[in-house]
Write a protein that holds these residues in place. Structure first.
Motif, PDB file in Angstrom:
ATOM      1  N   THR A 112      20.213  13.453  40.314  1.00 45.65           N
ATOM      2  CA  THR A 112      20.376  14.632  39.017  1.00 45.65           C
ATOM      3  C   THR A 112      21.697  14.574  38.526  1.00 45.65           C
ATOM      4  O   THR A 112      22.548  13.719  38.891  1.00 45.65           O
ATOM      5  CB  THR A 112      20.019  16.062  39.552  1.00 45.65           C
ATOM      6  N   ALA A 155      24.414  17.441  36.260  1.00 44.58           N
ATOM      7  CA  ALA A 155      24.954  18.750  35.772  1.00 44.58           C
ATOM      8  C   ALA A 155      26.169  19.048  35.365  1.00 44.58           C
ATOM      9  O   ALA A 155      27.008  18.020  35.587  1.00 44.58           O
ATOM     10  CB  ALA A 155      24.564  19.509  37.240  1.00 44.58           C
ATOM     11  N   SER A 212      30.491  22.878  36.206  1.00 49.05           N
ATOM     12  CA  SER A 212      30.662  24.293  36.628  1.00 49.05           C
ATOM     13  C   SER A 212      29.295  24.501  37.760  1.00 49.05           C
ATOM     14  O   SER A 212      29.398  25.361  38.225  1.00 49.05           O
ATOM     15  CB  SER A 212      30.557  25.344  35.588  1.00 49.05           C
ATOM     16  N   LYS A 213      28.426  23.734  37.463  1.00 50.66           N
ATOM     17  CA  LYS A 213      27.132  24.001  38.418  1.00 50.66           C
ATOM     18  C   LYS A 213      26.975  22.811  39.622  1.00 50.66           C
ATOM     19  O   LYS A 213      25.908  23.050  40.241  1.00 50.66           O
ATOM     20  CB  LYS A 213      26.090  23.779  37.274  1.00 50.66           C
ATOM     21  N   VAL A 229      24.297  23.114  42.597  1.00 54.09           N
ATOM     22  CA  VAL A 229      23.230  22.075  42.788  1.00 54.09           C
ATOM     23  C   VAL A 229      23.186  21.368  44.010  1.00 54.09           C
ATOM     24  O   VAL A 229      22.429  21.125  44.670  1.00 54.09           O
ATOM     25  CB  VAL A 229      23.352  21.020  41.603  1.00 54.09           C
ATOM     26  N   ILE A 289      16.245  21.949  39.451  1.00 51.36           N
ATOM     27  CA  ILE A 289      16.046  22.807  38.193  1.00 51.36           C
ATOM     28  C   ILE A 289      16.619  24.133  38.427  1.00 51.36           C
ATOM     29  O   ILE A 289      17.262  24.791  37.565  1.00 51.36           O
ATOM     30  CB  ILE A 289      14.510  22.777  37.893  1.00 51.36           C
ATOM     31  N   ASP A 290      16.361  24.565  39.423  1.00 54.68           N
ATOM     32  CA  ASP A 290      16.813  25.943  39.829  1.00 54.68           C
ATOM     33  C   ASP A 290      18.193  26.182  39.875  1.00 54.68           C
ATOM     34  O   ASP A 290      18.722  27.451  39.438  1.00 54.68           O
ATOM     35  CB  ASP A 290      16.312  26.571  41.193  1.00 54.68           C
ATOM     36  N   ASN A 291      18.954  25.358  40.085  1.00 54.08           N
ATOM     37  CA  ASN A 291      20.438  25.281  40.273  1.00 54.08           C
ATOM     38  C   ASN A 291      21.248  24.741  38.988  1.00 54.08           C
ATOM     39  O   ASN A 291      22.482  24.706  38.804  1.00 54.08           O
ATOM     40  CB  ASN A 291      21.075  24.775  41.298  1.00 54.08           C
ATOM     41  N   GLY A 292      20.426  24.272  37.946  1.00 60.44           N
ATOM     42  CA  GLY A 292      21.097  23.974  36.512  1.00 60.44           C
ATOM     43  C   GLY A 292      21.294  22.389  36.484  1.00 60.44           C
ATOM     44  O   GLY A 292      21.957  21.817  35.473  1.00 60.44           O
ATOM     45  N   GLY A 293      20.390  21.506  37.236  1.00 59.21           N
ATOM     46  CA  GLY A 293      20.596  20.108  37.166  1.00 59.21           C
ATOM     47  C   GLY A 293      19.268  19.649  36.276  1.00 59.21           C
ATOM     48  O   GLY A 293      18.362  20.477  36.043  1.00 59.21           O
ATOM     49  N   THR A 294      19.161  18.295  36.201  1.00 55.78           N
ATOM     50  CA  THR A 294      17.984  17.919  35.503  1.00 55.78           C
ATOM     51  C   THR A 294      17.199  17.153  36.538  1.00 55.78           C
ATOM     52  O   THR A 294      17.642  16.875  37.783  1.00 55.78           O
ATOM     53  CB  THR A 294      18.491  16.716  34.533  1.00 55.78           C
ATOM     54  N   ASP A 327      12.481  21.300  32.558  1.00 61.67           N
ATOM     55  CA  ASP A 327      13.536  20.357  32.347  1.00 61.67           C
ATOM     56  C   ASP A 327      14.014  20.510  30.814  1.00 61.67           C
ATOM     57  O   ASP A 327      14.889  20.962  30.287  1.00 61.67           O
ATOM     58  CB  ASP A 327      13.694  19.270  32.851  1.00 61.67           C
TER      59      ASP A 327
END
Length: 590
Positions: free
Chosen positions: A440, A442, A445-446, A450, A514-519, A537
């Motif tokens: 993934t 992100a 900051s995330k 992730v 997805i839940d933590n801000g990644g692709t 996404d």
């Protein structure tokens, strides 16, 4: 038109991987010369390598290969296009062209669960022959699936289960030449079927390099890299394939789409960007004009250690914001660092750095917990003075974050073995265990969230299955705003359905992204494997736009139908592959 000339060689010159696994026959992963590996695997996934019964793929003659349904008339049209020696419906050729090399693919093919294969495999020699094949397929109402090296692990190659039309696997392996290099512009025209080692060898003869080295480099092609939006190990310097590919030639029904290699242009929505990552759904890529670079005067990869994952992340972020421009910025978390040490040969590799007393003592004096240490590789390329300056900047950042350098030795070994990792998937399957990857990207900051979210999701899936499991990760491919995180996970199969067990773990990890801000994917593509998460996404509006593009550009679903989004109309129903054993269908207005 291009100035390429058809080669006289037939398809026997095209290289393929073995039908049941990664790479070529006779090459594989071995643990006997790695004394720490067996204990590591026993602890990580509860598999005793010394007592495990090694599983073997079914003999090929025991596979139940579906019959080809290519008609004599269509077969004759294809041979007229490319010659008698370059069209085959042979069972082995069709199986080789059915799947990529994901764990899902390998479990099915090794156990003989092959529901649908291509009906015919065609090997064109040039763009004109590709056009003839495409036009013949359109006239016959057939399906075309472009095929490069067969290394894809996102389900981008297989025919959709339930497909009743004739399926053509269009193998580009004979289109393998560097056509020309524009030295003034640093651009090279290369045929899309060229494998990584072959195109680099041809460029090296001229003093150039593409600089694109994905894990699959040995067995993947330029066209495949473009079709799946690939990224290479040195993308920090050379860019992803979307940055590298400047011009394209794509065969479509009745003619060729041509994207000229312009440095930059304001010509409306980018058609080049539409093709990059399209996974064969918009046509057959036959040629790519790419950015190339003079072979650097100096190329070094140095190894570093950080006391923990958090400091490693912070250092990578600061490097990305600095004046330094390294070619590689990679840091493994503690678990992957432990794995790297366990896969070293006795008294070689990274193990020798920790087998003595000097380095561990120094780390402990610095207050480090040896179970938390993280291994990093950073590469420097260019002229002598440039590379030296880059390293000085990075060394200062590493020191600031309490890290330490351990020289070039480990980096040399990493560079030598960097394309061998995929063989581990086969090895673990032989031992009755799953081993696969998810990646993934992100924002900075995330990234920590992730990483931790994927770990928690994987552990929850292992607990649900009642398994001892393993997950590990590294950061690579740094950008100004973030980076890629690449996860490897493993567990021992039970007595039930191995793919159902795999889905529990893989799905948990993908959802955690997805839940933590990644692709859903940084560079492996979407295919069938990742399509269930695409709407989360890119939004429902994004999916609608992609569907509209494919429906408009290919209304009959000729090119690789079902990949990335949706499926196709089959008897008034939309068929979308969810897993190897089930197709979810939805009534639609035909």
């Amino acid at each position: 038109m291009t100035d390429e000339k058809a080669t006289s060689a037939d398809h026997s010159t095209v290289k393929h991987m073995k039908w049941w696994g990664w790479g070529v026959e006779g090459v594989g992963f071995h643990h006997e010369d790695k004394p720490d590996f067996a204990p590591f695997v026993l602890k990580a996934v509860d598999v005793d390598l010394w007592t495990a019964t090694k599983a073997q793929p079914l003999p090929f003659d025991k596979l139940d290969v579906p019959d080809s349904n290519v008609s004599p008339e269509f077969f004759a049209a294809l041979t007229a296009a490319v010659g008698d020696d370059n069209v085959t419906s042979d069972a082995m050729d069709r199986v080789v062209h059915t799947f990529g090399k994901s764990l899902r693919d390998l479990v099915r093919v090794r156990s003989g669960k092959i529901e649908r294969t291509p009906d015919v495999v065609v090997y064109p020699a040039d763009e004109a022959q590709v056009q003839s094949v495409v036009d013949a397929a359109v006239a016959a109402g057939a399906v075309i699936i472009p095929f490069g090296g067969g290394s894809n692990i996102a389900g981008s190659l297989e025919p959709i289960v339930g497909e009743t039309r004739t399926v053509v696997s269009l193998d580009l392996g004979r289109l393998n030449r560097v056509i020309e290099v524009d030295a003034d512009s640093g651009l090279a025209r290369i045929q899309a079927g060229a494998l990584g080692p072959d195109l680099e060898a041809q460029l090296t003869e001229r003093g150039w390099t593409l600089g694109h080295f994905p894990d699959s480099f040995t067995h993947s092609t330029l066209g495949g890299w473009v079709a799946t939006r690939s990224s290479g190990m040195q993308s920090d310097k050379y860019g992803d394939i979307a940055d590298i590919a400047r011009g394209l030639r794509v065969v479509r029904p009745g003619g060729t789409l041509v994207i000229r290699a312009i440095p930059s242009a304001s010509t409306g929505p980018s058609v080049r960007e539409m093709i990059v990552g399209s996974e064969g759904r918009l046509g057959v890529i036959t040629e790519v004009t790419v950015q190339v670079h003079r072979i650097p005067e100096k190329r070094d990869i140095y190894a570093y250690f950080f006391p923990n994952w958090a400091t490693g992340l912070k250092a990578m972020q600061e490097i990305s914001e600095s004046d330094a421009a390294p070619s590689i910025t990679r840091v493994s978390d503690a678990r992957e660092t432990g794995f790297s040490l366990a896969t070293s040969k006795a008294s070689k590799g990274m193990s020798k750095f920790l087998s003595g007393t000097v380095l561990p003592t120094l780390m402990k004096r610095k207050g480090w917990n040896l179970d938390d240490i993280c291994l990093s590789f950073i590469g420097y390329e260019g002229g002598e003075a440039h590379a030296k300056r880059q390293k000085a900047i990075v060394d200062a950042i590493v020191k600031k974050h309490n890290g330490m350098g351990v020289g070039k030795g480990p980096g040399v070994l990493y560079d030598q073995k960097k394309f061998d990792t995929p063989y581990l998937r086969d090895f673990l399957l032989d031992m009755g265990a799953a081993g696969d990857v998810s990646e993934t990207a992100a924002p900075w900051s995330k990234l920590a969230a992730v990483h931790d979210g994927a770990y928690a999701a994987a552990q929850g899936a292992f607990d649900k299955l009642g398994k001892v499991g393993w997950i590990m990760s590294h950061l690579s491919h740094s950008y100004h705003s973030g980076a890629c995180l690449y996860f490897t996970f493993a567990f021992k199969f039970g007595e039930g359905d191995p793919i159902a067990e795999y889905d529990v773990v893989k799905s948990a990890i993908q959802q955690a992204f997805i839940d933590n801000g990644g692709t859903i994917s940084h560079h492996h593509g979407v295919g069938l494997e990742h399509s269930p998460w695409l709407e989360q996404d890119i939004s429902a509006g994004g999916v609608d736009l992609v569907k509209s593009l494919f429906a408009s550009a290919d209304p009959d679903g000729t090119f690789n139908p079902g990949k990335i989004v949706g499926g196709r109309l089959v008897g008034g129903r939309v068929a979308t592959l969810i897993d190897t054993d089930a197709i979810e269908t939805e009534e639609v207005q035909a």
